[in-house]
Each structure stands twice: as C-alpha cells, then as structure tokens.
Design an enzyme around this catalytic site. Sequence first.
Site, PDB file in Angstrom:
ATOM      1  N   CYS A   1      15.279  33.817  31.383  1.00  0.00           N
ATOM      2  CA  CYS A   1      15.873  35.168  31.500  1.00  0.00           C
ATOM      3  C   CYS A   1      16.756  35.529  30.300  1.00  0.00           C
ATOM      4  O   CYS A   1      16.752  36.688  29.851  1.00  0.00           O
ATOM      5  CB  CYS A   1      16.651  35.281  32.802  1.00  0.00           C
ATOM      6  SG  CYS A   1      17.514  33.781  33.268  1.00  0.00           S
TER       7      CYS A   1
ATOM      8  N   HIS B   1      22.663  39.272  32.471  1.00  0.00           N
ATOM      9  CA  HIS B   1      23.124  38.295  31.477  1.00  0.00           C
ATOM     10  C   HIS B   1      23.586  39.047  30.221  1.00  0.00           C
ATOM     11  O   HIS B   1      22.845  39.880  29.670  1.00  0.00           O
ATOM     12  CB  HIS B   1      21.987  37.354  31.082  1.00  0.00           C
ATOM     13  CG  HIS B   1      21.578  36.385  32.160  1.00  0.00           C
ATOM     14  ND1 HIS B   1      22.220  36.270  33.370  1.00  0.00           N
ATOM     15  CD2 HIS B   1      20.582  35.456  32.179  1.00  0.00           C
ATOM     16  CE1 HIS B   1      21.639  35.317  34.095  1.00  0.00           C
ATOM     17  NE2 HIS B   1      20.643  34.818  33.393  1.00  0.00           N
TER      18      HIS B   1
END
Length: 359
Positions: free
Chosen positions: A154, A251
């Site tokens: 990710c 993130h």
Amino acid sequence: MSTDRVLKAGVLGATGTVGQRFIVLLAQNPMFSIHALGASERSAGKAYVLATKWKMSEQLPEEVRNVIVHPCAPEHFGGCDVIFSGLDASVAGDIEKAFFEADFAVFSNAKNYRMHPDVPLCVPVVNTDHYAVVAGQRQARRLKRGFIVTNSNCSTSGLVVPLKALQDRFGALQRVMVTTMQAVSGAGYPGVASLDILDNVVPLIPGEELKMEEEVLKILGGVAADGAACTPLTDLRVSATCNRVPVIDGHTECVSVEFAGTPPSIEEIKQCLREYTCEVQDLGCFSAPKHVIYVAEDEDRPQPRLDRNAGNGMSVTVGRIRKCPVFHVKFTLLVHNTVLGAAGASILNAEYAAKKGYI
Ligand SMILES: NC(=O)C1=CN([C@@H]2O[C@H](COP(=O)(O)OP(=O)(O)OC[C@H]3O[C@@H](n4cnc5c(N)ncnc54)[C@H](OP(=O)(O)O)[C@@H]3O)[C@@H](O)[C@H]2O)C=CC1
Ligand SMILES: N[C@@H](CC(=O)OP(=O)(O)O)C(=O)O
C-alpha cells in the site's frame, strides 16, 4: 470479450480489512456482481454477516449479508469470471496458485507473487504496460485462460505515482528517500493493539521497508522485448523508513527525490504532477480517477482525515512541494491504503484486463 458484460466476481479473504473494502467497492461498480465469497475454515459455512466483523463506515450491502462464505478452494467458485484476493500472505501463495492453475483470472493483494518476473506488479494508474508479460506467464506455467496480476504494497502504491510522473517527464531518477506514517488499517483486523498505538508512534513495520525498496524498482521498470519478464530498474536507489501512526485509513509519506539529469524547477514539477494521465483514464475504466494526482493548494495538506477520499480513494494527493537542500525536491503525499493501496487497485486492474481482452 464484451466489456458490457457484468463480470461475476469471487472474493477470497472476504472477511478481512481488504476483503470488506472489496465488498464495498464491488457493490458500487456496474462492471461486477459479487458471485462467491471465501475465507478461512473459521468463517466457512456462515452467512457473511455473521462471519465478518464489519468495520467499514459504509453499510454492509444488503445483497451480500446472507451469502454463505466458502472455503477458499476453486470448486466453490465455479462461474466466477474474476477472483479478487485479500488473503493473508501466510496462505495466499498456495490458494492463489490453485485458482490460477484452475484457469481463473486472479487479482491479488498479497506479497507472495509480486516479485516473480512473469507476474505484473501493477498499480493501474502507473504501469499497465506490464500486462505484456501475461502471455508469457500463461505459456511458462501452462495456463490456458488463468493468470495472476498483483498489486503493490500500500505504501509503494502511493509513492510510485508521482515518481512515475516525474520519470516520464524529466527522465531517470537517481535516488529516493521516503519516510512513511502508515494507518492502522494497513495491519488488518484486529491489527495493532490499542495500547501500542494510542498516544504513540511505532517506528517498525516488519518487512515493509524492503518491500517498498524493491517494488518501486519493478513498477518503474519495463518489460523485456520478448515479453517474458519484467525488467526492474537497476540505477535507481530507494531508501524507505516506515512508521505506524494512530490514523485509521490513509498512509502519509515524506519523499525526497534526486534526478539523474538537470533538475526541473518546482513550478515545472507541480505542472507535471497536475498534468499526469494514464491509460486506464484513456480507456474510460469505471474506477479510474478523474485526476490521478491532486496537487494540494493549501500549505498544510495533505492530511489523512481530509484528503484520503480524494478521487474516491483512487487519487494520490501531493503537497508541500519544495526544494530539497540535499536532493533536488521534497514533498508529502497521501494514499488511501485500502483503496488505491489495495482493493481499489485490484478492481481497476481487473477493469483494465477486461477492456484489453485478458478476461
Ligand atoms: N490492509 C491493507 O491496507 C493492505 C493489505 N494488503 C494485503 O492484503 C492481504 C489482506 O490484508 P488484510 O485484509 O489487512 O488482512 P486481514 O487479516 O484483515 O484479513 C485476512 C483474510 O484472510 C483470511 N484467511 C486467513 N487465513 C486463512 C486461511 N487459512 N484460509 C483462507 N482464508 C484465510 C481471513 O479469513 P477469516 O476471517 O476467516 O480468518 C480474512 O478474510 C494481506 O496479504 C495483506 O498483506 C495489501 C495492501 C494493503
Ligand atoms: N504492511 C502494510 C499493509 C500490507 O499488508 O502490506 P503488504 O501486502 O505489502 O504486506 C501496512 O501495514 O500498512
């Protein structure tokens, strides 16, 4: 095949964090219908609503509530046109292999096959050209219609997007340093204990840094002329430092970049990022974001709570673009880790595969 046909989707690991995101996104997507769900023996035989601990902010789609969860074996997925995998990496290797060897088109989130030379490691807004290895993969593995395409870690998925835009416009990159602040949903459910993460930052995500450092080179690299293998970059050096922070989704990554040639100006870089487009947009894929990259206007953005849903979670937001006194430029980016970083990328990979006749 006709891209007008609704594709029947099977989801492996349907009860997990990525699996739930698949359910939410597939239920909104006119190209797919949810046909079969799989998880571990703990969940098999139960109605989905009882097998999963639903953690999405969206309602569990009505049509999925009472679907019976199956063990993850190909015989339970007959009739599926496409298999999405959100399986735990400890079991994904064998299970996904059983599915592509049974002639299913498999789109995986797990790390197991990402670095295999004949497997596309595809962030669909970056390197759809890597699908060129699928024919060779089928030949080498004696598959008729089956194949496997993986998406990246990710954090990698956010990082490669601006790097690809810069590489395409300004030529090779020489060195990249990245420091991540990763959301807890990246660790799955139940993931990191609240007593470890509340009021805290954990400066270790086991295995994460090496994955980022290797995956970027493969994704930004090319494909051999005979289509037999991906050819990772060899001249770019990447250093990653990964931290877990008390954010639920999204993130954040602080990135410094050195170009191999003459560096562009900050204004040229901003323009390049704003103008970046890709093949899935040209093809009109349903999940392709309108803007692959949003360049944040405000000085204090991107922020996970405010920016993670940009482009329905399929866009990367880049801000704080400024000169770097050590390398050439530094910036901060934000990627939704379970959308572009996981399920959303897999679904867009499958949309692309369908448009291009792989499914
Ligand atoms: N979370 C994220 O942001 C990202 C995750 N990934 C990757 O995606 C994958 C899934 O991650 P995540 O959703 O976070 O993980 P979770 O732990 O939340 O979910 C794991 C899933 O795997 C299933 N599973 C576990 N063991 C078995 C087994 N023996 N047989 C069949 N199914 C099994 C679980 O089923 P059950 O409920 O029955 O136990 C569950 O559905 C992992 O490989 C991860 O590395 C990749 C990018 C981002
Ligand atoms: N490790 C990532 C999520 C993940 O599962 O990545 P990978 O599929 O590369 O193991 C995170 O914690 O945020």
